[in-house]
Design an enzyme around this catalytic site. Structure first.
Site, PDB file in Angstrom:
ATOM      1  N   ARG A  46      19.626  83.638  53.253  1.00 12.83           N
ATOM      2  CA  ARG A  46      18.466  82.767  53.059  1.00 12.83           C
ATOM      3  C   ARG A  46      18.098  82.004  54.327  1.00 12.83           C
ATOM      4  O   ARG A  46      17.063  81.356  54.381  1.00 12.83           O
ATOM      5  CB  ARG A  46      18.773  81.771  51.938  1.00 12.83           C
ATOM      6  CG  ARG A  46      19.396  82.414  50.710  1.00 12.83           C
ATOM      7  CD  ARG A  46      19.655  81.422  49.618  1.00 12.83           C
ATOM      8  NE  ARG A  46      18.439  81.156  48.876  1.00 12.83           N
ATOM      9  CZ  ARG A  46      18.334  80.289  47.871  1.00 12.83           C
ATOM     10  NH1 ARG A  46      19.390  79.594  47.498  1.00 12.83           N
ATOM     11  NH2 ARG A  46      17.200  80.111  47.248  1.00 12.83           N
TER      12      ARG A  46
ATOM     13  N   LYS B 221      29.057  67.998  32.406  1.00 14.71           N
ATOM     14  CA  LYS B 221      29.637  69.294  32.738  1.00 14.71           C
ATOM     15  C   LYS B 221      30.996  69.423  32.051  1.00 14.71           C
ATOM     16  O   LYS B 221      31.829  68.527  32.129  1.00 14.71           O
ATOM     17  CB  LYS B 221      29.781  69.418  34.253  1.00 14.71           C
ATOM     18  CG  LYS B 221      30.101  70.823  34.746  1.00 14.71           C
ATOM     19  CD  LYS B 221      30.030  70.860  36.259  1.00 14.71           C
ATOM     20  CE  LYS B 221      30.220  72.273  36.796  1.00 14.71           C
ATOM     21  NZ  LYS B 221      30.115  72.325  38.274  1.00 14.71           N
TER      22      LYS B 221
ATOM     23  N   GLU C 237      20.648  76.009  52.562  1.00 14.89           N
ATOM     24  CA  GLU C 237      21.225  76.771  53.677  1.00 14.89           C
ATOM     25  C   GLU C 237      20.365  76.724  54.928  1.00 14.89           C
ATOM     26  O   GLU C 237      20.893  76.665  56.046  1.00 14.89           O
ATOM     27  CB  GLU C 237      21.436  78.226  53.238  1.00 14.89           C
ATOM     28  CG  GLU C 237      22.515  78.423  52.195  1.00 14.89           C
ATOM     29  CD  GLU C 237      22.045  78.188  50.766  1.00 14.89           C
ATOM     30  OE1 GLU C 237      22.889  78.236  49.849  1.00 14.89           O
ATOM     31  OE2 GLU C 237      20.824  77.959  50.576  1.00 14.89           O
TER      32      GLU C 237
END
Length: 622
Positions: free
Chosen positions: A377, A263, A349
């Site tokens: 969600r 990253k 979630e």
């Protein structure tokens, strides 16, 4: 590369000459492999310059330069389907599909979206930026290709190791691996992170594969699910990635290509950024003359994080849960002080909510901190796993309402319409920092059911004092020496705009009361009586106006036999574009001028109706 971005000139310089010749993915097919490192370097320079000039996701895109080049050299978009999970790593994809000239407008109102956008390009298939969805899209696309006899058109899903912590991704893998006749290529972009280090046992499994424990044809989790596994492949070696993708395509069966990347690759500060501050960046070079000086006021998230830490110090039963958003939701402060009492469950979630239910059953008071858009969600879990059991779980919804440059998938505008239907859930919306501290304490003191606080993105509102408190309702303003024409009921941080609107109404001879109930749902028992003393009630919220707080207030007045009409101001039930929060609120009529204008029109209509019903009223002194 650091020298490239140290001055303002680099941020506004010309597009690199080599990159400017790539006007579409077809231009890559004739590019000699030995020129790819040069192109990759130019792309990185472009990204560092442009993204720091406009703001946006920097680290994720620097990490996928070679991978995206390889994808577009091996596959032929849009004939072949390229589906990117989350989508915040598609800036390179946008560059290679003809959108270089639009990058100065990235994430600006009316400009280039920070996520894939079907309106922008035929190369963007999926624009939902919620994680862990790409594999399910790919499963459906592969089924469609099979039914239509078009299986030579490849389906490729690019998903990060962080997104693979989400349960929906595993539901898709379960289906993909069992369908040997449907060739889907799953590219796992493994950089060990999402917004933070990837959590859970699966991250450990990937580490074993990267160390050689499952390389090549050896058995691993993917092969047990029915996939052929290639990897690990150096994600910064375009030739190696191309070879792996070509092999995967030739097999005509489900394949996982495990690509390892860094990253922030190529930009030292981003590579070394362990706190993920360069995951997404704000604009680094403000317009001339617009530089700000002095101490910056804290954000709502920062105020929440500090106050939660104080609560955790005072109460050993307070614990916290998040879904791969430790720092963005402000929980890192508590995690540093009490690492055993803060749980990051990954991008999951649904699991976060039901796990919190278990913590509450075990005698703790969980605080679940999640972006408002992402709690969508887990509505079933809030409803059936927490509320049905009347468990003391406090939800703190960050980025509630209009969020700004991230656009339609990130605006937290659906929560009130969805969650006001949950029995026993108490919802609060602080108007300022003292109320945030106050309401968080009250919420975590509730022991017989769930509670929720919603806070917006941005700088926290300074104190807005009440002139009186009536039965738990804060009266923020009463027009002096004027009739009780309009009751204005703001939700949370819209209080200041409503107060400003009250001043504008007074200039037109309309008296106003501004009442903040703090706990906005269920509707406060004192509000019907207060509304009955006014000709008109106006609710103002930064959620969709259908089925939200205004609708609940109107229903409450009807149930209480109060005839005062209610005008509901809120966001339209539509997917709103990206743009500055203030600008989008103004477009929806939720700034002071818009609130005053709509209220004045409604007041005139109500007054006219009353005069029509009783002509003598027009002669009565006011």
């Amino acid at each position: 590369m650091e020298a490239i971005v140290d001055g303002r000139e680099s941020a506004v310089g010309a597009v690199p000459s080599f990159l400017s010749t790539v006007n579409g993915p077809e231009a890559l097919s004739t590019l000699p492999a030995e020129r790819l490192p040069e192109l990759a370097e130019e792309i990185r320079r472009f990204l560092v310059d442009r993204v720091q000039a406009t703001g946006g996701h920097l680290g994720p895109n620097l990490g996928v330069v070679e991978l995206t080049l390889a994808l577009h050299r091996v596959f032929h978009s849009p004939r072949d389907a390229l589906v990117f999970d989350v989508g915040h790593q598609t800036y390179v994809h946008k560059l290679l599909t003809g959108r270089q000239e639009r990058f100065p407008t990235l994430r600006q109102a009316g400009g280039l979206s920070g996520y894939p956008s079907r309106a922008e390009s035929v190369h963007d298939l999926v624009e939902n930026s919620h994680a862990s969805t790409a594999l399910s899209y790919a499963d459906g696309l592969a089924k469609a290709r099979q039914l239509s006899g078009e299986q030579e058109r490849a389906v490729v899903a690019v998903i990060g190791d962080g997104a693979l912590t989400g349960g929906m991704a595993w539901e898709a893998l379960n289906n993909l691996g069992a369908a040997q006749e449907r060739p889907v290529i799953v590219v796992v972009n493994d950089n060990g992170r999402s917004y933070a280090p990837t959590a859970g046992a699966f991250a450990e499994h990937l580490s074993v594969l990267k160390s050689g424990g499952g390389a090549g044809a050896c058995r691993n989790l993917f092969t047990d699910l029915g996939f052929t596994y290639f990897g690990p492949v150096d994600g910064h070696d375009t030739v190696a990635i191309e070879a792996g993708l070509q092999r995967a395509r030739a097999l005509h069966r489900p394949v996982v290509v495990h690509v390892t990347t860094v990253k922030g690759k190529g930009y030292g500060p981003a590579e070394a950024d362990k706190a993920d501050c360069l995951h997404a960046v704000g604009a680094r070079f403000p317009a001339a003359g617009n530089g700000q000086t002095g101490a910056k006021a804290p954000s709502w998230t920062t105020v929440f994080g500090r106050e939660l830490l104080q609560l955790a110090n005072a109460r050993e039963d307070v614990v916290a849960v998040t879904a791969s958003m430790l720092r963005p939701t402000g929980l890192h402060l508590m995690a540093q002080a009490f690492p055993d009492r803060v749980f990051d469950v990954g991008i999951a979630e649904q699991h976060a909510v039901t796990s919190a239910a278990g913590l509450a059953m075990g005698g703790y008071h969980p605080v679940v901190a999640i972006y408002a858009t992402f709690l969508n969600r887990a509505i079933d879990q809030v409803l059936m796993d927490v509320a049905l059991h009347r468990l003391p779980v406090t939800f703190v919804l960050d980025r509630a309402g209009i969020t700004g440059p991230d656009g339609s998938s990130h605006h937290g505008m659906w929560d009130l319409a969805l969650l006001t239907a949950v029995p026993g859930l108490r919802i609060a919306a602080p108007r300022d920092t003292p109320r945030l501290r106050e309401l968080l304490g009250e919420a975590t003191g509730i022991a017989d059911g769930p509670s929720m606080l919603r806070i917006p993105k941005g700088t926290a509102t300074p104190p807005i004092p009440a002139v009186a408190r009536m039965g738990g309702i804060d009266i923020l303003h009463r027009s002096p020496h004027r009739p009780l024409d309009v009751l204005l009921v703001p939700v949370g941080p819209l209080a200041q705009a409503v107060l400003d609107a009250a001043g504008l109404l007074e200039e037109h001879g309309v008296g106003a009361t501004v009442a903040d109930s703090r706990w906005i749902h269920p509707v406060h028992e004192a509000l019907p009586g207060l509304a009955a003393r006014h000709r008109l009630a106006v609710s103002v919220e930064d959620g969709i106006r259908t089925g939200g707080i205004g609708s609940a207030l109107a229903q409450k007045l009807r149930d209480s036999g109060v005839s005062t009409p209610v005008t509901v101001l809120g966001l339209p039930p539509a997917f709103l574009p990206h743009g500055p929060r203030a600008g989008l609120l103004a477009r929806a009529g939720l700034d002071a001028e818009g609130i005053a204008r709509t209220t004045l029109d409604a007041h005139i209509a109500v007054s006219s109706a009353r005069t029509t019903l009783d002509p003598a009223m027009s002669r009565r002194p006011r």
